[in-house]
Design a protein around this motif. Structure first.
Motif, PDB file in Angstrom:
ATOM      1  N   ILE A   1      87.508  72.814   6.123  1.00 17.28           N
ATOM      2  CA  ILE A   1      88.709  72.271   5.299  1.00 17.28           C
ATOM      3  C   ILE A   1      88.416  70.590   5.579  1.00 17.28           C
ATOM      4  N   GLY A   2      87.902  69.849   5.511  1.00 21.41           N
ATOM      5  CA  GLY A   2      86.849  68.965   5.895  1.00 21.41           C
ATOM      6  C   GLY A   2      85.908  68.771   4.476  1.00 21.41           C
ATOM      7  N   PHE A   3      84.959  70.621   4.634  1.00 21.03           N
ATOM      8  CA  PHE A   3      83.679  70.530   3.628  1.00 21.03           C
ATOM      9  C   PHE A   3      84.261  70.711   1.910  1.00 21.03           C
ATOM     10  N   ALA A   4      85.896  71.735   2.711  1.00 28.48           N
ATOM     11  CA  ALA A   4      86.475  71.895   1.457  1.00 28.48           C
ATOM     12  C   ALA A   4      86.697  70.532   0.440  1.00 28.48           C
ATOM     13  N   ILE A   5      87.169  69.695   1.733  1.00 28.97           N
ATOM     14  CA  ILE A   5      87.687  68.632   0.413  1.00 28.97           C
ATOM     15  C   ILE A   5      86.586  67.583   0.111  1.00 28.97           C
ATOM     16  N   CYS A   6      85.251  67.622   0.843  1.00 28.51           N
ATOM     17  CA  CYS A   6      84.037  66.754   0.536  1.00 28.51           C
ATOM     18  C   CYS A   6      83.871  67.637  -0.593  1.00 28.51           C
ATOM     19  N   THR A   7      84.254  68.163  -0.764  1.00 30.71           N
ATOM     20  CA  THR A   7      83.319  69.114  -2.122  1.00 30.71           C
ATOM     21  C   THR A   7      84.483  69.300  -3.459  1.00 30.71           C
ATOM     22  N   TRP A   8      85.928  69.251  -2.752  1.00 31.24           N
ATOM     23  CA  TRP A   8      86.598  69.299  -3.951  1.00 31.24           C
ATOM     24  C   TRP A   8      86.186  70.364  -4.141  1.00 31.24           C
ATOM     25  N   SER A   9      86.127  71.532  -4.318  1.00 32.15           N
ATOM     26  CA  SER A   9      85.687  73.042  -5.087  1.00 32.15           C
ATOM     27  C   SER A   9      86.284  74.166  -4.614  1.00 32.15           C
TER      28      SER A   9
ATOM     29  N   PHE B   1      84.628  60.674   1.326  1.00 30.20           N
ATOM     30  CA  PHE B   1      83.868  60.451   2.397  1.00 30.20           C
ATOM     31  C   PHE B   1      85.085  60.711   3.701  1.00 30.20           C
ATOM     32  N   LEU B   2      86.638  60.833   3.278  1.00 24.28           N
ATOM     33  CA  LEU B   2      87.405  61.307   4.231  1.00 24.28           C
ATOM     34  C   LEU B   2      87.045  63.147   4.389  1.00 24.28           C
ATOM     35  N   GLY B   3      86.546  63.188   3.617  1.00 25.41           N
ATOM     36  CA  GLY B   3      85.926  65.474   4.232  1.00 25.41           C
ATOM     37  C   GLY B   3      84.819  65.376   4.665  1.00 25.41           C
ATOM     38  N   ALA B   4      83.970  64.158   4.353  1.00 24.36           N
ATOM     39  CA  ALA B   4      83.046  64.567   5.383  1.00 24.36           C
ATOM     40  C   ALA B   4      83.392  64.303   6.864  1.00 24.36           C
ATOM     41  N   ALA B   5      84.280  62.773   7.335  1.00 22.61           N
ATOM     42  CA  ALA B   5      84.624  62.233   7.923  1.00 22.61           C
ATOM     43  C   ALA B   5      85.818  63.334   8.939  1.00 22.61           C
ATOM     44  N   ILE B   6      86.049  63.974   8.296  1.00 24.12           N
ATOM     45  CA  ILE B   6      87.482  65.385   8.594  1.00 24.12           C
ATOM     46  C   ILE B   6      86.078  66.507   9.173  1.00 24.12           C
ATOM     47  N   PHE B   7      84.979  66.411   8.446  1.00 27.61           N
ATOM     48  CA  PHE B   7      83.691  67.775   9.068  1.00 27.61           C
ATOM     49  C   PHE B   7      83.127  67.253   9.748  1.00 27.61           C
ATOM     50  N   LEU B   8      83.028  66.247  10.307  1.00 27.00           N
ATOM     51  CA  LEU B   8      82.159  66.004  11.585  1.00 27.00           C
ATOM     52  C   LEU B   8      83.224  65.406  12.687  1.00 27.00           C
TER      53      LEU B   8
ATOM     54  N   ALA C   1      87.553  78.386  -0.690  1.00 27.95           N
ATOM     55  CA  ALA C   1      87.866  79.942  -0.221  1.00 27.95           C
ATOM     56  C   ALA C   1      87.187  80.102   1.336  1.00 27.95           C
ATOM     57  N   PHE C   2      86.178  79.443   1.556  1.00 25.49           N
ATOM     58  CA  PHE C   2      85.871  79.387   3.062  1.00 25.49           C
ATOM     59  C   PHE C   2      86.605  78.262   4.035  1.00 25.49           C
ATOM     60  N   ALA C   3      87.464  77.603   3.360  1.00 25.79           N
ATOM     61  CA  ALA C   3      88.459  77.354   4.733  1.00 25.79           C
ATOM     62  C   ALA C   3      89.567  78.273   5.121  1.00 25.79           C
ATOM     63  N   LEU C   4      90.016  78.889   3.777  1.00 26.96           N
ATOM     64  CA  LEU C   4      91.024  80.107   3.832  1.00 26.96           C
ATOM     65  C   LEU C   4      90.277  81.149   4.287  1.00 26.96           C
ATOM     66  N   TRP C   5      89.117  81.291   4.510  1.00 25.48           N
ATOM     67  CA  TRP C   5      88.631  82.713   4.740  1.00 25.48           C
ATOM     68  C   TRP C   5      89.090  82.524   6.982  1.00 25.48           C
TER      69      TRP C   5
ATOM     70  N   LEU D   1      73.623  71.424   9.128  1.00 27.34           N
ATOM     71  CA  LEU D   1      73.725  70.271  10.836  1.00 27.34           C
ATOM     72  C   LEU D   1      75.097  71.754  11.944  1.00 27.34           C
ATOM     73  N   HIS D   2      76.124  71.674  10.681  1.00 29.20           N
ATOM     74  CA  HIS D   2      76.996  73.326  11.604  1.00 29.20           C
ATOM     75  C   HIS D   2      75.839  74.590  11.683  1.00 29.20           C
ATOM     76  N   TYR D   3      75.321  74.659  10.434  1.00 30.88           N
ATOM     77  CA  TYR D   3      74.655  76.141  10.714  1.00 30.88           C
ATOM     78  C   TYR D   3      73.083  76.581  11.640  1.00 30.88           C
ATOM     79  N   VAL D   4      72.276  74.927  11.340  1.00 36.10           N
ATOM     80  CA  VAL D   4      71.089  75.831  12.045  1.00 36.10           C
ATOM     81  C   VAL D   4      71.524  75.789  13.679  1.00 36.10           C
ATOM     82  N   HIS D   5      72.483  75.134  14.220  1.00 35.74           N
ATOM     83  CA  HIS D   5      72.839  75.081  15.888  1.00 35.74           C
ATOM     84  C   HIS D   5      73.794  76.687  15.444  1.00 35.74           C
ATOM     85  N   ARG D   6      74.523  76.776  14.532  1.00 37.14           N
ATOM     86  CA  ARG D   6      75.574  78.279  14.939  1.00 37.14           C
ATOM     87  C   ARG D   6      74.097  79.505  14.872  1.00 37.14           C
ATOM     88  N   ALA D   7      73.008  79.250  14.289  1.00 39.85           N
ATOM     89  CA  ALA D   7      72.236  80.268  13.819  1.00 39.85           C
ATOM     90  C   ALA D   7      70.835  80.857  14.738  1.00 39.85           C
TER      91      ALA D   7
END
Ligand code: NDP
Length: 255
Positions: A203-211, A148-155, A216-220, A85-91
């Motif tokens: 940050i939302g994606f990091a929470i959603c995947t808890w990985s 679902f909290l992470g997905a909501a933050i992402f959106l 690392a991506f959120a920190l980058w 959703l994010h990257y097809v738009h961005r690229a």
């Protein structure tokens, strides 16, 4: 070396590089857009640069999904959906919406962006669709509050980022290339709500995947965009004497 070991080296290496780059970016502002500089060697036009920088996020992530056997469990499909959703738009959409006129960016910046997005899509995609193992994101993950909290933050971050970029991209009339003071939306509070939204997203994606790769991506993203937001904010204040004084750089009310 087996792939999990190679993967671990890459992941920890990327965290070390992020920690080194973060302080450096307070002194060096990437020379594209308003911070364009002639001293960074050969250049490509802005649109090609964006396509080059962002395409690996779509293609490498999808390749990881394919190599992982195209999993059809709901969590995998949700991760694929949020990311693309994010990257097809961005690229493939954003580069055709920018109105930068003849502006160019150094090949060094586009190349660094290409290397980063390739690595990042591999680290996240390979983890989510393979190395995490079949049970990590089983059906129960969908009812986990982190999901679902992470997905909501992402959106929410996605909506803020989109609105902010939409406002910026409508400031110029056809043929104009200069800069104006953006107003409305989160610009009431900060100079760079597009960066703020982008940081919230990952940050939302990091929470959603808890990985760890998600973290690392959120920190980058913070390491890259926080110093750039401060540069943009300083630039606005120097360029526009009537720039709203109450506006912060990145985080409403704080920074
Ligand atoms: P900017 O805010 O610098 O610029 C976005 C676009 O709006 C550019 O086309 C720019 O033109 C134009 N623009 C900006 N400000 C004004 C203004 N005041 N008046 C008129 N036009 C303006 O963002 P970036 O180009 O750095 O980033 C674009 C998107 O990519 C953002 O959504 C950002 O979050 C994302 N991004 C994500 C990164 C990450 O690490 N995840 C890294 C970098 C970007 P011009 O090019 O002429 O300045």
């Amino acid at each position: 070396m087996d792939e999990p070991t190679f993967y671990r080296y890459l992941l920890w290496g990327s965290l070390v590089v992020a920690a080194l780059i973060f302080p450096a970016l307070f002194f060096i502002t990437a020379p594209y857009g308003r911070h364009e500089a002639k001293s960074w060697g050969p250049t490509v036009d802005n649109r090609t640069g964006w396509l080059l920088m962002e395409s690996p996020s779509v293609l490498v992530f999808f390749a990881c999904f394919y190599v992982g056997g195209c999993p059809t469990d709901p969590a995998s499909l949700a991760f694929l959906f949020l990311w693309q959703l994010h990257y097809v738009h961005r690229a493939y959409i954003f580069p055709f919406r920018i109105k930068s006129g003849p502006k160019r960016m150094p090949i060094a910046i586009a190349g660094a962006g290409f290397a980063f997005t390739s690595l990042n899509a591999y680290l996240n995609g390979r983890w989510l669709f393979g190395l995490a193992g079949p049970d990590r994101y089983a059906a129960a993950w969908l009812s986990d509050p982190r999901f679902f909290l992470g997905a909501a933050i992402f959106l929410a971050g996605f909506a803020i980022n989109q609105q902010a970029d939409w406002i910026l991209l409508h400031l110029r009339k056809p043929g104009e290339t200069g800069y104006k003071i953006p107003r409305g939306g989160f610009y009431r509070w900060v100079s760079c709500p597009n960066y703020f939204g982008e940081i919230i997203e990952w940050i939302g994606f990091a929470i959603c995947t808890w990985s760890l790769p998600g973290l690392a991506f959120a920190l980058w993203t913070i390491a890259n965009l926080l110093p750039r937001a401060l540069s943009h904010h300083r630039w606005y204040r120097e360029k526009f004497p009537d720039y709203p004084t109450e506006r912060k750089a990145l985080v409403p009310g704080l920074l």
